[in-house]
Motif scaffolding. Structure first.
Motif, PDB file in Angstrom:
ATOM      1  N   SER A  40       0.857  -1.173   0.000  1.00 54.59           N
ATOM      2  CA  SER A  40       0.000   0.000   0.000  1.00 54.59           C
ATOM      3  C   SER A  40       0.900   1.231   0.000  1.00 54.59           C
ATOM      4  O   SER A  40       2.107   1.133   0.201  1.00 54.59           O
ATOM      5  CB  SER A  40      -0.903  -0.003   1.241  1.00 54.59           C
ATOM      6  OG  SER A  40      -0.125   0.181   2.404  1.00 54.59           O
ATOM      7  N   ARG A  41       0.336   2.356  -0.241  1.00 55.64           N
ATOM      8  CA  ARG A  41       1.146   3.581  -0.250  1.00 55.64           C
ATOM      9  C   ARG A  41       1.779   3.825   1.112  1.00 55.64           C
ATOM     10  O   ARG A  41       2.899   4.289   1.202  1.00 55.64           O
ATOM     11  CB  ARG A  41       0.288   4.776  -0.650  1.00 55.64           C
ATOM     12  CG  ARG A  41      -0.082   4.751  -2.091  1.00 55.64           C
ATOM     13  CD  ARG A  41      -0.869   5.962  -2.464  1.00 55.64           C
ATOM     14  NE  ARG A  41      -1.260   5.853  -3.858  1.00 55.64           N
ATOM     15  CZ  ARG A  41      -1.923   6.746  -4.490  1.00 55.64           C
ATOM     16  NH1 ARG A  41      -2.312   7.846  -3.874  1.00 55.64           N
ATOM     17  NH2 ARG A  41      -2.238   6.575  -5.753  1.00 55.64           N
ATOM     18  N   TRP A  42       1.073   3.500   2.179  1.00 54.52           N
ATOM     19  CA  TRP A  42       1.594   3.693   3.524  1.00 54.52           C
ATOM     20  C   TRP A  42       2.795   2.798   3.767  1.00 54.52           C
ATOM     21  O   TRP A  42       3.813   3.235   4.308  1.00 54.52           O
ATOM     22  CB  TRP A  42       0.497   3.398   4.547  1.00 54.52           C
ATOM     23  CG  TRP A  42       0.971   3.576   5.939  1.00 54.52           C
ATOM     24  CD1 TRP A  42       0.995   4.722   6.658  1.00 54.52           C
ATOM     25  CD2 TRP A  42       1.539   2.573   6.791  1.00 54.52           C
ATOM     26  NE1 TRP A  42       1.534   4.493   7.900  1.00 54.52           N
ATOM     27  CE2 TRP A  42       1.877   3.176   8.003  1.00 54.52           C
ATOM     28  CE3 TRP A  42       1.789   1.219   6.633  1.00 54.52           C
ATOM     29  CZ2 TRP A  42       2.446   2.480   9.050  1.00 54.52           C
ATOM     30  CZ3 TRP A  42       2.361   0.529   7.684  1.00 54.52           C
ATOM     31  CH2 TRP A  42       2.680   1.164   8.881  1.00 54.52           C
ATOM     32  N   ALA A  52       6.575   4.047   4.359  1.00 56.72           N
ATOM     33  CA  ALA A  52       7.263   3.678   5.602  1.00 56.72           C
ATOM     34  C   ALA A  52       8.610   3.023   5.307  1.00 56.72           C
ATOM     35  O   ALA A  52       9.611   3.330   5.959  1.00 56.72           O
ATOM     36  CB  ALA A  52       6.391   2.737   6.427  1.00 56.72           C
ATOM     37  N   ALA A  53       8.652   2.151   4.320  1.00 55.20           N
ATOM     38  CA  ALA A  53       9.909   1.476   3.981  1.00 55.20           C
ATOM     39  C   ALA A  53      10.942   2.461   3.456  1.00 55.20           C
ATOM     40  O   ALA A  53      12.106   2.436   3.870  1.00 55.20           O
ATOM     41  CB  ALA A  53       9.643   0.398   2.937  1.00 55.20           C
ATOM     42  N   ILE A  54      10.527   3.345   2.578  1.00 56.70           N
ATOM     43  CA  ILE A  54      11.456   4.339   2.034  1.00 56.70           C
ATOM     44  C   ILE A  54      11.915   5.295   3.127  1.00 56.70           C
ATOM     45  O   ILE A  54      13.098   5.650   3.204  1.00 56.70           O
ATOM     46  CB  ILE A  54      10.790   5.111   0.874  1.00 56.70           C
ATOM     47  CG1 ILE A  54      10.518   4.172  -0.299  1.00 56.70           C
ATOM     48  CG2 ILE A  54      11.626   6.291   0.430  1.00 56.70           C
ATOM     49  CD1 ILE A  54      11.746   3.588  -0.929  1.00 56.70           C
ATOM     50  N   SER A  55      11.003   5.694   3.995  1.00 58.42           N
ATOM     51  CA  SER A  55      11.387   6.635   5.053  1.00 58.42           C
ATOM     52  C   SER A  55      12.345   5.988   6.054  1.00 58.42           C
ATOM     53  O   SER A  55      13.249   6.654   6.557  1.00 58.42           O
ATOM     54  CB  SER A  55      10.152   7.188   5.754  1.00 58.42           C
ATOM     55  OG  SER A  55       9.456   6.167   6.420  1.00 58.42           O
ATOM     56  N   LEU A  85      11.051  -4.495   9.724  1.00 55.05           N
ATOM     57  CA  LEU A  85      11.103  -4.071   8.332  1.00 55.05           C
ATOM     58  C   LEU A  85      10.749  -5.237   7.411  1.00 55.05           C
ATOM     59  O   LEU A  85      10.018  -5.064   6.433  1.00 55.05           O
ATOM     60  CB  LEU A  85      12.489  -3.524   8.009  1.00 55.05           C
ATOM     61  CG  LEU A  85      12.643  -2.759   6.724  1.00 55.05           C
ATOM     62  CD1 LEU A  85      11.780  -1.498   6.753  1.00 55.05           C
ATOM     63  CD2 LEU A  85      14.091  -2.372   6.504  1.00 55.05           C
ATOM     64  N   SER A  86      11.220  -6.425   7.732  1.00 55.00           N
ATOM     65  CA  SER A  86      10.883  -7.605   6.937  1.00 55.00           C
ATOM     66  C   SER A  86       9.409  -7.946   7.045  1.00 55.00           C
ATOM     67  O   SER A  86       8.787  -8.363   6.069  1.00 55.00           O
ATOM     68  CB  SER A  86      11.708  -8.807   7.385  1.00 55.00           C
ATOM     69  OG  SER A  86      13.061  -8.573   7.183  1.00 55.00           O
ATOM     70  N   LYS A  87       8.852  -7.771   8.221  1.00 61.84           N
ATOM     71  CA  LYS A  87       7.424  -8.044   8.383  1.00 61.84           C
ATOM     72  C   LYS A  87       6.593  -7.043   7.603  1.00 61.84           C
ATOM     73  O   LYS A  87       5.594  -7.406   6.989  1.00 61.84           O
ATOM     74  CB  LYS A  87       7.050  -8.001   9.864  1.00 61.84           C
ATOM     75  CG  LYS A  87       5.633  -8.429  10.124  1.00 61.84           C
ATOM     76  CD  LYS A  87       5.334  -8.547  11.586  1.00 61.84           C
ATOM     77  CE  LYS A  87       3.898  -8.994  11.751  1.00 61.84           C
ATOM     78  NZ  LYS A  87       3.554  -9.283  13.099  1.00 61.84           N
ATOM     79  N   LEU A  88       7.035  -5.801   7.587  1.00 59.86           N
ATOM     80  CA  LEU A  88       6.314  -4.762   6.859  1.00 59.86           C
ATOM     81  C   LEU A  88       6.433  -4.955   5.357  1.00 59.86           C
ATOM     82  O   LEU A  88       5.450  -4.859   4.632  1.00 59.86           O
ATOM     83  CB  LEU A  88       6.850  -3.377   7.252  1.00 59.86           C
ATOM     84  CG  LEU A  88       6.254  -2.184   6.520  1.00 59.86           C
ATOM     85  CD1 LEU A  88       4.824  -1.961   6.966  1.00 59.86           C
ATOM     86  CD2 LEU A  88       7.098  -0.961   6.786  1.00 59.86           C
ATOM     87  N   ILE A  89       7.636  -5.253   4.875  1.00 60.09           N
ATOM     88  CA  ILE A  89       7.886  -5.315   3.440  1.00 60.09           C
ATOM     89  C   ILE A  89       7.984  -6.746   2.925  1.00 60.09           C
ATOM     90  O   ILE A  89       7.497  -7.058   1.850  1.00 60.09           O
ATOM     91  CB  ILE A  89       9.198  -4.578   3.109  1.00 60.09           C
ATOM     92  CG1 ILE A  89       9.046  -3.113   3.431  1.00 60.09           C
ATOM     93  CG2 ILE A  89       9.564  -4.743   1.654  1.00 60.09           C
ATOM     94  CD1 ILE A  89      10.321  -2.353   3.279  1.00 60.09           C
TER      95      ILE A  89
END
Length: 190
Positions: free
Chosen positions: A51-53, A57-60, A164-168
């Protein structure tokens, strides 16, 4: 054999079931053709898994880490940067210890901050070389202080790598390798 019974069932899509089997209504046939057409299927890039969020979040996270490292190293006193590199062998580690030993004694707070941020960055983004950073901590700070620094940095880096792995990672693996993921999930369940 019993005589076939005639049963009529009408659903909202116009599907009628009669004595011998099923017959699709005109609307259902058109929907099935649309689903199978190549133009209705989206390419992999149109079905981006984040998603955009999540993407923001990953880029930030990456930019915050990178900016923090840049600011720390930019504000450090001048040194011979040509001799500073991430150690890959034990002999590189010995040379780095000699070059950093006096610097660590002259500027202990800045050095520890730079060391910790570098270690956590490397651990978060799985950059090889943290084992040599651990050995360097023992060589520069002594066994006890080095041990506490390494445990703290490894824990903080591994935790941020996990989140980060869980998010991405989960959506990315599901997007890139859905068949392999289903296979491994089937193997685990059995």
């Amino acid at each position: 054999m019993a005589a076939p019974r005639s049963i009529a069932v009408v659903e909202s899509g116009g599907l009628t079931v009669s004595s011998g089997g099923s017959r699709m209504g005109m609307r259902d046939e058109e929907k099935a053709k649309e689903d199978d057409s190549p133009s209705s299927k989206k390419s992999k890039f149109e079905r981006f898994p984040f998603s955009r969020w999540e993407f923001a979040a990953a880029i930030s996270v990456f930019f915050v880490f990178s900016t923090g490292l840049f600011c720390i190293y930019w504000t450090m006193p001048a040194a011979e940067y040509g001799k500073l590199k991430i150690p890959r062998t034990v002999s590189d580690l010995r040379l780095l210890k000699e070059h950093l030993g006096t610097y660590a004694k002259d500027h202990p707070a800045q050095f520890i901050l730079g060391y910790c941020s570098t270690y956590i960055f490397m651990q978060t983004f799985m950059i090889p070389g943290t084992i040599f950073m651990s050995l360097l901590a023992g060589a520069l700070f002594g066994v006890i202080r080095g041990l506490f620094l390494v445990v703290f940095n490894a824990t903080a880096g591994a935790s941020s790598c996990f989140f980060l792995s869980k998010l991405i990672g989960r959506p990315l693996v599901s997007w890139l390798w859905p068949e392999k993921l289903r296979f491994f999930q089937g193997e685990v369940i059995e």
